[in-house]
Design a protein around this motif. Structure first.
Motif, PDB file in Angstrom:
ATOM      1  N   LEU A  25     -40.049  -2.307  24.591  1.00  0.00           N
ATOM      2  CA  LEU A  25     -40.231  -3.360  23.294  1.00  0.00           C
ATOM      3  C   LEU A  25     -39.348  -4.638  23.472  1.00  0.00           C
ATOM      4  CD1 LEU A  25     -40.546  -3.695  20.352  1.00  0.00           C
ATOM      5  CD2 LEU A  25     -38.140  -2.504  19.912  1.00  0.00           C
ATOM      6  N   TYR A  26     -38.267  -4.621  24.359  1.00  0.00           N
ATOM      7  CA  TYR A  26     -37.633  -5.783  24.805  1.00  0.00           C
ATOM      8  C   TYR A  26     -38.580  -6.738  25.559  1.00  0.00           C
ATOM      9  CZ  TYR A  26     -33.801  -8.968  26.603  1.00  0.00           C
ATOM     10  OH  TYR A  26     -32.957 -10.031  26.779  1.00  0.00           O
ATOM     11  N   GLY A  27     -39.201  -6.298  26.308  1.00  0.00           N
ATOM     12  CA  GLY A  27     -40.101  -6.901  27.290  1.00  0.00           C
ATOM     13  C   GLY A  27     -41.320  -7.537  26.357  1.00  0.00           C
ATOM     14  N   VAL A  28     -41.961  -7.007  25.487  1.00  0.00           N
ATOM     15  CA  VAL A  28     -42.981  -7.250  24.452  1.00  0.00           C
ATOM     16  C   VAL A  28     -42.514  -8.257  23.652  1.00  0.00           C
ATOM     17  CG1 VAL A  28     -44.248  -6.497  22.491  1.00  0.00           C
ATOM     18  CG2 VAL A  28     -44.120  -5.032  24.537  1.00  0.00           C
ATOM     19  N   LEU A  29     -41.132  -8.393  23.046  1.00  0.00           N
ATOM     20  CA  LEU A  29     -40.468  -9.351  22.198  1.00  0.00           C
ATOM     21  C   LEU A  29     -40.262 -10.497  23.079  1.00  0.00           C
ATOM     22  CD1 LEU A  29     -38.346  -7.155  19.772  1.00  0.00           C
ATOM     23  CD2 LEU A  29     -40.667  -8.267  19.495  1.00  0.00           C
ATOM     24  N   ALA A  30     -39.771 -10.517  24.294  1.00  0.00           N
ATOM     25  CA  ALA A  30     -39.566 -11.534  25.171  1.00  0.00           C
ATOM     26  C   ALA A  30     -40.974 -12.304  25.682  1.00  0.00           C
ATOM     27  CB  ALA A  30     -38.535 -11.248  26.423  1.00  0.00           C
ATOM     28  N   MET A  62     -38.527 -11.045  30.568  1.00  0.00           N
ATOM     29  CA  MET A  62     -38.528 -10.492  31.800  1.00  0.00           C
ATOM     30  C   MET A  62     -39.195  -9.056  31.637  1.00  0.00           C
ATOM     31  SD  MET A  62     -35.363  -9.256  34.112  1.00  0.00           S
ATOM     32  CE  MET A  62     -34.642  -8.344  33.071  1.00  0.00           C
ATOM     33  N   THR A  63     -40.151  -8.823  32.462  1.00  0.00           N
ATOM     34  CA  THR A  63     -41.127  -7.596  32.516  1.00  0.00           C
ATOM     35  C   THR A  63     -41.194  -7.096  33.885  1.00  0.00           C
ATOM     36  OG1 THR A  63     -42.869  -9.008  32.855  1.00  0.00           O
ATOM     37  CG2 THR A  63     -42.544  -8.407  30.573  1.00  0.00           C
ATOM     38  N   PHE A  64     -41.394  -5.792  33.783  1.00  0.00           N
ATOM     39  CA  PHE A  64     -41.742  -4.955  35.163  1.00  0.00           C
ATOM     40  C   PHE A  64     -43.112  -4.510  35.156  1.00  0.00           C
ATOM     41  CE2 PHE A  64     -37.132  -4.854  33.646  1.00  0.00           C
ATOM     42  CZ  PHE A  64     -36.404  -5.282  34.861  1.00  0.00           C
ATOM     43  N   GLY A  65     -43.433  -4.597  36.330  1.00  0.00           N
ATOM     44  CA  GLY A  65     -44.854  -4.192  36.646  1.00  0.00           C
ATOM     45  C   GLY A  65     -45.182  -2.576  36.269  1.00  0.00           C
ATOM     46  N   PHE A  66     -43.986  -1.960  36.784  1.00  0.00           N
ATOM     47  CA  PHE A  66     -44.295  -0.360  36.818  1.00  0.00           C
ATOM     48  C   PHE A  66     -44.257   0.021  35.373  1.00  0.00           C
ATOM     49  CE2 PHE A  66     -39.885  -1.232  37.354  1.00  0.00           C
ATOM     50  CZ  PHE A  66     -39.091  -0.318  36.269  1.00  0.00           C
ATOM     51  N   LEU A  67     -43.820  -0.660  34.331  1.00  0.00           N
ATOM     52  CA  LEU A  67     -43.647  -0.458  33.106  1.00  0.00           C
ATOM     53  C   LEU A  67     -44.948  -0.693  32.089  1.00  0.00           C
ATOM     54  CD1 LEU A  67     -39.951  -0.941  31.970  1.00  0.00           C
ATOM     55  CD2 LEU A  67     -41.007   1.136  32.362  1.00  0.00           C
ATOM     56  N   SER A  68     -45.832  -1.053  32.930  1.00  0.00           N
ATOM     57  CA  SER A  68     -47.124  -1.950  32.205  1.00  0.00           C
ATOM     58  C   SER A  68     -47.689  -0.654  31.273  1.00  0.00           C
ATOM     59  CB  SER A  68     -48.058  -2.323  33.200  1.00  0.00           C
ATOM     60  OG  SER A  68     -47.707  -3.228  34.046  1.00  0.00           O
ATOM     61  N   PRO A  69     -47.791   0.569  31.719  1.00  0.00           N
ATOM     62  CA  PRO A  69     -48.360   1.634  30.704  1.00  0.00           C
ATOM     63  C   PRO A  69     -47.348   1.454  29.401  1.00  0.00           C
ATOM     64  CG  PRO A  69     -48.329   2.457  32.809  1.00  0.00           C
ATOM     65  CD  PRO A  69     -47.547   1.113  32.842  1.00  0.00           C
ATOM     66  N   LEU A  70     -46.282   1.429  29.690  1.00  0.00           N
ATOM     67  CA  LEU A  70     -45.321   1.407  28.319  1.00  0.00           C
ATOM     68  C   LEU A  70     -45.506   0.074  27.373  1.00  0.00           C
ATOM     69  CD1 LEU A  70     -41.864   3.006  29.580  1.00  0.00           C
ATOM     70  CD2 LEU A  70     -43.571   4.041  27.469  1.00  0.00           C
ATOM     71  N   TYR A  71     -45.757  -1.018  28.215  1.00  0.00           N
ATOM     72  CA  TYR A  71     -45.943  -2.030  27.301  1.00  0.00           C
ATOM     73  C   TYR A  71     -47.106  -2.031  26.669  1.00  0.00           C
ATOM     74  CZ  TYR A  71     -42.145  -4.286  30.356  1.00  0.00           C
ATOM     75  OH  TYR A  71     -41.404  -4.760  31.153  1.00  0.00           O
ATOM     76  N   THR A  72     -48.135  -1.262  26.899  1.00  0.00           N
ATOM     77  CA  THR A  72     -49.293  -1.340  26.304  1.00  0.00           C
ATOM     78  C   THR A  72     -49.255  -0.276  25.187  1.00  0.00           C
ATOM     79  OG1 THR A  72     -50.742  -1.737  28.315  1.00  0.00           O
ATOM     80  CG2 THR A  72     -52.101  -0.500  26.713  1.00  0.00           C
ATOM     81  N   ALA A  73     -48.616   0.860  25.391  1.00  0.00           N
ATOM     82  CA  ALA A  73     -48.388   2.007  24.412  1.00  0.00           C
ATOM     83  C   ALA A  73     -47.514   1.480  23.320  1.00  0.00           C
ATOM     84  CB  ALA A  73     -47.683   2.991  25.194  1.00  0.00           C
TER      85      ALA A  73
END
Length: 384
Positions: free
Chosen positions: A118-123, A1-12
């Motif tokens: 990190l949870y979203g990246v691993l998921a 499960m990912t959130f669109g507003f956290l896209s910059p954090l996913y990238t970082a």
């Protein structure tokens, strides 16, 4: 499960992990768990180093909250029937002390977005979906990575393999245990024991609540997230040990132990402050500073000894007066000889006592002579 507003954090987050993965790939297998697991742990270290200023602020806020607990309790008792006035006085007290209840939670609040990212990246890696800068060959490599036989994306609940469940269960126990030890060393060594407040009871309760909460939530965490939390708990434990040893809370057990170590090493001034060395106290103090502190301590000790009052010597009249008072006391009764502060009143009292004794003696007798006892009975008269 990912959130669109956290896209910059996913990238970082994914970028930091990939950079460390490229570094560890020179030593370990690029598709192995060590390369990816150490990359996650290194990302935790980077984040925690950036959070050191917030950690220092958290320590100051926690100490300030402990210091104002008696005042908070007094305000609650005084305005228990007026909630609005109570809130106003509380906010005023927080402003004067420069703290608030949320300051001690800053590191956890700041870490929450990184944890979610990190949870979203691993998921996404578990589902084979690209996220951030992890795509293509990197996505395939991360999917193959295993730590002690458990995939990075595996969880205790979702996996049916016994070995994976064992690995995740051990990591959950270690994560909860490290959380408990960290909180316990804070409560047992770095808390002012002279102040008994509800805040201490609250912290003691959290010492048991947090580990249980993380253990319950941990069964749904991927192995990579467990690596994240285990690393951050170990970091917190070591960081807190350093703080407790070098900068403990005044009045705590750790503070008393530190004062004893400084005194033994000769680095404690007479006023109780530490003699710090160069480079913000990292280097040991110079010999001149230690000699100055030792000489200052000697001067203080000599001045204390000079201020001690010596017992005054009694005159002969005072000693006689003291002896008369002791003889007049009943047997078995405790007598306390008071030390007169002035010799003149004592001497006049001795003279008056001597005058009474001389007046009580019959006339014609001299002082210091013994009276002869009278013979009993009258002689019979002779008959003429």
């Amino acid at each position: 499960m990912t959130f669109g507003f956290l896209s910059p954090l996913y990238t970082a987050v994914s970028w930091i992990i990939v950079q460390f993965h490229s570094l560890y790939s020179h030593v370990f297998n690029p598709d192995g768990g060590w390369a990816w697991g150490l990359s996650i742990a290194s990302m935790v270290v980077v984040i925690r180093i950036c959070l050191i200023p917030l950690f220092v602020k958290q320590i100051k806020a926690t100490r300030a909250m402990q210091a104002i607990q008696p005042k908070m309790k007094a305000i609650q008792e005084r305005y228990k029937n007026d909630r609005q006035r109570q809130s106003e006085e509380m906010m005023k007290l927080y402003k004067e002390a420069g703290t608030n209840p949320f300051s001690s939670c800053l590191p956890i609040i700041v870490q929450a977005p990184f944890f979610t990212a990190l949870y979203g990246v691993l998921a996404s890696v578990a589902k084979g979906k690209p996220i951030g800068v992890i795509h293509g060959d990197l996505l395939v490599s991360a999917g193959k990575a295993h730590i002690f036989g458990a995939p990075l994306s595996a969880t205790f609940v979702s996996s049916s393999v016994t070995s994976v469940k064992i690995v995740t269960a051990v990591m959950i126990v270690m994560m909860s245990l490290s959380q408990f030890v960290t909180q316990r060393q804070l409560m047992t060594k770095n808390v002012d024991l002279t102040v008994k407040t509800p805040f201490m009871q609250q912290q003691k309760m959290l010492m048991y609540v947090f580990p249980v909460m993380f253990a319950v939530m941990g069964i749904n965490f991927p192995v990579g997230v467990l690596v994240y939390w285990l690393t951050t708990n170990v970091w917190s434990m070591g960081q807190q040990l350093i703080v407790i040893r070098n900068n403990p809370t005044p009045g705590s057990k750790a503070f008393q132990e530190r004062q004893a170590r400084l005194k033994k090493a000769g680095r404690l001034r007479p006023d109780g402050t530490e003699i710090k060395g160069a480079l913000w106290g990292v280097l040991p103090p110079s010999k001149e500073a230690l000699d100055q502190a030792a000489s200052a301590a000697t001067v203080v000790e000599e001045s204390v000894q000079a201020r001690r009052q010596q017992p005054r010597r009694q005159t002969k009249a005072q000693r006689q007066h003291g002896g008369a008072t002791t003889q007049a006391a009943e047997p078995g009764e405790d007598t306390v000889a008071e030390q007169p502060s002035d010799a003149a009143p004592a001497e006049s009292d001795a003279k008056s006592a001597a005058a009474k004794q001389s007046a009580a003696k019959p006339a014609g007798t001299k002082q210091g002579t013994r009276q002869q006892p009278k013979r009993g009975g009258q002689r019979p008269k002779r008959k003429s």
